[in-house]
Design an enzyme around this catalytic site. Structure first.
Site, PDB file in Angstrom:
ATOM      1  CG  ASP A 130      -2.384  -7.444   0.630  1.00 44.38           C
ATOM      2  OD1 ASP A 130      -3.551  -7.239   1.060  1.00 44.38           O
ATOM      3  OD2 ASP A 130      -1.865  -6.737  -0.253  1.00 44.38           O
ATOM      4  CG  ASP A 166     -12.156   0.123  -2.049  1.00 44.85           C
ATOM      5  OD1 ASP A 166     -13.334  -0.095  -2.359  1.00 44.85           O
ATOM      6  OD2 ASP A 166     -11.396  -0.761  -1.663  1.00 44.85           O
ATOM      7  CD  GLU A 186      -2.722  -3.479  -1.644  1.00 42.44           C
ATOM      8  OE1 GLU A 186      -2.882  -4.258  -0.690  1.00 42.44           O
ATOM      9  OE2 GLU A 186      -2.866  -3.824  -2.827  1.00 42.44           O
ATOM     10  CG  HIS A 246      -6.131  -5.053   0.825  1.00 39.11           C
ATOM     11  ND1 HIS A 246      -5.552  -5.791  -0.181  1.00 39.11           N
ATOM     12  CD2 HIS A 246      -7.450  -5.036   0.534  1.00 39.11           C
ATOM     13  CE1 HIS A 246      -6.485  -6.200  -1.033  1.00 39.11           C
ATOM     14  NE2 HIS A 246      -7.650  -5.755  -0.613  1.00 39.11           N
TER      15      HIS A 246
HETATM   16  C1  GLP Z   1     -10.785  -5.833  -2.791  1.00 37.30           C
HETATM   17  C2  GLP Z   1     -11.527  -4.739  -2.054  1.00 37.30           C
HETATM   18  C3  GLP Z   1     -11.567  -5.007  -0.558  1.00 37.30           C
HETATM   19  C4  GLP Z   1     -11.991  -6.438  -0.293  1.00 37.30           C
HETATM   20  C5  GLP Z   1     -11.017  -7.384  -0.940  1.00 37.30           C
HETATM   21  C6  GLP Z   1     -11.294  -8.837  -0.629  1.00 37.30           C
HETATM   22  O1  GLP Z   1      -9.417  -5.666  -2.741  1.00 37.30           O
HETATM   23  N1  GLP Z   1     -10.930  -3.461  -2.269  1.00 37.30           N
HETATM   24  O2  GLP Z   1     -12.463  -4.093   0.060  1.00 37.30           O
HETATM   25  O3  GLP Z   1     -12.051  -6.670   1.096  1.00 37.30           O
HETATM   26  O4  GLP Z   1     -11.104  -7.144  -2.332  1.00 37.30           O
HETATM   27  O5  GLP Z   1     -12.145  -9.405  -1.585  1.00 37.30           O
HETATM   28  P1  GLP Z   1     -12.822 -10.817  -1.435  1.00 37.30           P
HETATM   29  O6  GLP Z   1     -13.915 -10.645  -0.436  1.00 37.30           O
HETATM   30  O7  GLP Z   1     -13.355 -11.115  -2.808  1.00 37.30           O
HETATM   31  O8  GLP Z   1     -11.782 -11.762  -0.986  1.00 37.30           O
END
Ligand code: GLP
Length: 258
Positions: A134, A63, A141, A136
């Site tokens: 959430d 992404d 989302e 995702h």
């Molecule tokens: C972002 C990324 C996701 C990732 C998420 C969780 O939203 N787009 O790919 O899984 O963060 O991040 P963290 O691992 O810092 O909790």
């Protein structure tokens, strides 16, 4: 779906990292899907410490934010380059991501081009994933179609607040992103999700043991034939079948790889 519960974040990073190392060592031209966020950082450290070559590999992004200038330190391309790939021998032109630097009306075509590129590369051998609070994955989302392809999404207030720590001010977090769709992610041959810490216990329980639903996008992993969920004890705290997952992993036959 295989759920592996390990004692702590370091063990989770080692287990997931070894899966990437094995793919990098065993495929002639591996295509590895990388994720951002904090969760994969230990995995990347583990892979770097093994000194495995990326000379014949391709890396693909899950992404990207829309609206940040090229080279912005918090763009996901830059994050992955800085935190991981610049310490490898991956040729720079083989880090691929969706082109978000086109005029807005051209974004749908750029998204479709990214899906075509992934197919032209021969598909993704292993896709590393984190999970948002959430539920995702990527930036899909809640409400994301389970069959979605790469497209523009609008971030929830929760995700913008979660990611505000990377920006000078919460208002600087972009509202729009391009993300591989859930259907695109499902095309990868192996999905490898890593989650650690108590804050991930609720989304992990929903993803692994809840209903398959657009409400929890990570639950789409239940539809994949080869999905590995690596969690530490804190992230596993709300799993009803935790003892079964532990028992399964303890008694895993040597001939049955992850
Ligand atoms: C972002 C990324 C996701 C990732 C998420 C969780 O939203 N787009 O790919 O899984 O963060 O991040 P963290 O691992 O810092 O909790």
């Amino acid at each position: 779906m295989e759920v592996v519960i390990v004692p702590n974040a370091q063990a989770a990073a080692a287990l997931a990292g070894q899966i990437l190392v094995d793919v990098l060592r065993s495929h002639p031209a591996p295509v590895v899907g990388l994720a951002t966020g904090s969760s994969p950082l230990g995995v990347y450290r583990y892979v770097l410490d093994r000194g495995v070559s990326w000379a014949h590999a391709s890396a693909v992004l899950l992404d990207e934010y829309v609206g940040l200038p090229p080279g912005h330190p918090e763009s996901y391309r830059e994050f992955i380059r800085r935190e991981f790939l610049e310490e490898t021998d991956l040729p720079a032109e083989r880090l691929h991501g969706p082109d978000v630097h086109v005029p807005g009306p051209e974004l749908p075509a750029a998204c479709a081009a990214y899906d075509r590129l992934l197919a032209d590369l021969g598909g993704v051998d292993v896709q590393l994933l984190g999970i948002g609070s959430d539920g995702h994955i990527g930036f899909n989302e809640p409400g994301s179609s389970l069959g979605s392809r790469t497209r523009v999404k609008t971030l929830t207030a929760t995700t913008r607040a979660d990611n505000a720590r990377f920006f000078d001010s919460p208002d600087d977090v972009p509202r729009h992103v391009v993300t591989q769709g859930l259907g695109t992610i499902l095309d990868a041959r192996h999905l490898l999700l890593i989650a650690t810490g108590a804050a991930k216990a609720a989304p992990i329980a929903a993803a692994v043991e809840g209903q398959v639903s657009a409400f929890c996008p990570a639950s789409v992993l239940q539809l994949h034939a080869h999905a590995t969920i690596v969690v530490d004890e804190a992230a596993a705290a709300r799993l009803e079948l935790a003892e079964y997952y532990r028992d399964t992993y303890r008694n895993k036959p040597p001939w049955q790889p992850l």
